[in-house]
Design an enzyme around this catalytic site. Sequence first.
Site, mmCIF file in Angstrom:
data_model
loop_
_atom_site.group_PDB
_atom_site.id
_atom_site.type_symbol
_atom_site.label_atom_id
_atom_site.label_comp_id
_atom_site.label_asym_id
_atom_site.label_seq_id
_atom_site.Cartn_x
_atom_site.Cartn_y
_atom_site.Cartn_z
ATOM 1 N N ALA A 125 0.858 -1.194 0.000
ATOM 2 C CA ALA A 125 0.000 0.000 0.000
ATOM 3 C C ALA A 125 0.886 1.234 0.000
ATOM 4 O O ALA A 125 1.830 1.342 0.781
ATOM 5 C CB ALA A 125 -0.901 0.002 1.227
ATOM 6 N N VAL A 141 4.083 -1.409 3.542
ATOM 7 C CA VAL A 141 3.559 -0.051 3.341
ATOM 8 C C VAL A 141 4.684 0.825 2.826
ATOM 9 O O VAL A 141 5.796 0.807 3.355
ATOM 10 C CB VAL A 141 2.987 0.536 4.651
ATOM 11 C CG1 VAL A 141 2.580 1.984 4.450
ATOM 12 C CG2 VAL A 141 1.789 -0.283 5.121
ATOM 13 N N LYS A 142 4.363 1.569 1.773
ATOM 14 C CA LYS A 142 5.344 2.531 1.268
ATOM 15 C C LYS A 142 4.891 3.929 1.668
ATOM 16 O O LYS A 142 3.738 4.302 1.460
ATOM 17 C CB LYS A 142 5.421 2.424 -0.250
ATOM 18 C CG LYS A 142 6.362 3.438 -0.854
ATOM 19 C CD LYS A 142 6.533 3.195 -2.330
ATOM 20 C CE LYS A 142 6.057 4.393 -3.111
ATOM 21 N NZ LYS A 142 6.263 4.257 -4.540
ATOM 22 N N THR A 143 5.808 4.668 2.268
ATOM 23 C CA THR A 143 5.436 6.008 2.699
ATOM 24 C C THR A 143 6.620 6.955 2.520
ATOM 25 O O THR A 143 7.619 6.598 1.907
ATOM 26 C CB THR A 143 4.922 5.980 4.162
ATOM 27 O OG1 THR A 143 4.259 7.209 4.432
ATOM 28 C CG2 THR A 143 6.043 5.771 5.170
ATOM 29 N N ASP A 152 12.067 2.636 -1.802
ATOM 30 C CA ASP A 152 11.502 2.450 -3.134
ATOM 31 C C ASP A 152 11.812 3.760 -3.839
ATOM 32 O O ASP A 152 11.067 4.723 -3.747
ATOM 33 C CB ASP A 152 9.997 2.214 -3.046
ATOM 34 C CG ASP A 152 9.369 2.064 -4.426
ATOM 35 O OD1 ASP A 152 10.106 1.748 -5.376
ATOM 36 O OD2 ASP A 152 8.138 2.249 -4.548
#
Length: 286
Positions: free
Chosen positions: A142, A172-174, A220
Amino acid sequence: MDWGLKNRLSRIIKSHDNRALMLAVDHGYFLGPTEKLEEPNKVVAPLLKYCDSLMVTRGVQRTSVPATSDTPMVLRVSGGSSIIGDDLSQEDITVSLEDAIRLNASAVAMSIFVGSKYEYQTIVNLGKLVSEAERYGMPVLAVTAVGKELGKDARYLSLACRIAAEQGAHIVKTYYCDNFEKVVQSCPVPIIVAGGKKIPERDALQLTYNAIKAGAVGVDMGRNIWQSEHPVAMIQAARSIIHGNSNVEQAYNLYKKLSTQSKSKKLNNPTQSKSKKLNNPTQSKK
Ligand code: R5P
């Protein structure tokens, strides 16, 4: 966790050090031919061997990534808005799980827009995607998208990451922020940090280092790699932090060393070195 899900996750987050280097090239899904990513195949080709996984859309995967590649694909399956449209947060699921499996994805990725007009739609879509993906052992990443009107501080990002994890996201990518430890501590699944807009190389390496130190499994990273003057040097420098435990100074020195080498290679007549290889292939192999 099912074997297939575990196995796919282990392709993205390497089990020997619990770290991940994902190269993001999915920007065109709402930005179109963004600067330095106009020809994705040319960006992907020299970088593919240095990343653990590639974040990509199905269009770019099919057209610009060799099918012989053994790099795991993290397939973006959400979209529906553009940089010139009304609202970037109005995203839906645009790729079926069937197609993701056909493309041999190691994970699927979608954005949620917590606090935006389309918060409800994107969070419900995440829940539905997780339910469907788990049927096939497919991990879901997400992305906690941020916009002009959305925050980028620890309070907002903790909220968004936790909501993503509560819906069942496996990663989770944030974005990195001050007090990032708090974001990591309150998110029960691994966090990977987006690079964000292009900043000087040393700063991007500092961000990578800080994110890892605060507990992220990795980055990422897109623009800070392929918008760099020396993308191959930059990805290797980031890799040295993620998998080699380099500090910022060591990584930046590596960047400078590799970029100087690539500059001098370019300065030496490339056609001459090509003809050398052609004339004496065994010598050039040494
Ligand atoms: C943005 O929506 C995309 O999902 C990118 O993958 C993400 O922002 C990471 O790329 P960058 O490091 O350029 O921010």
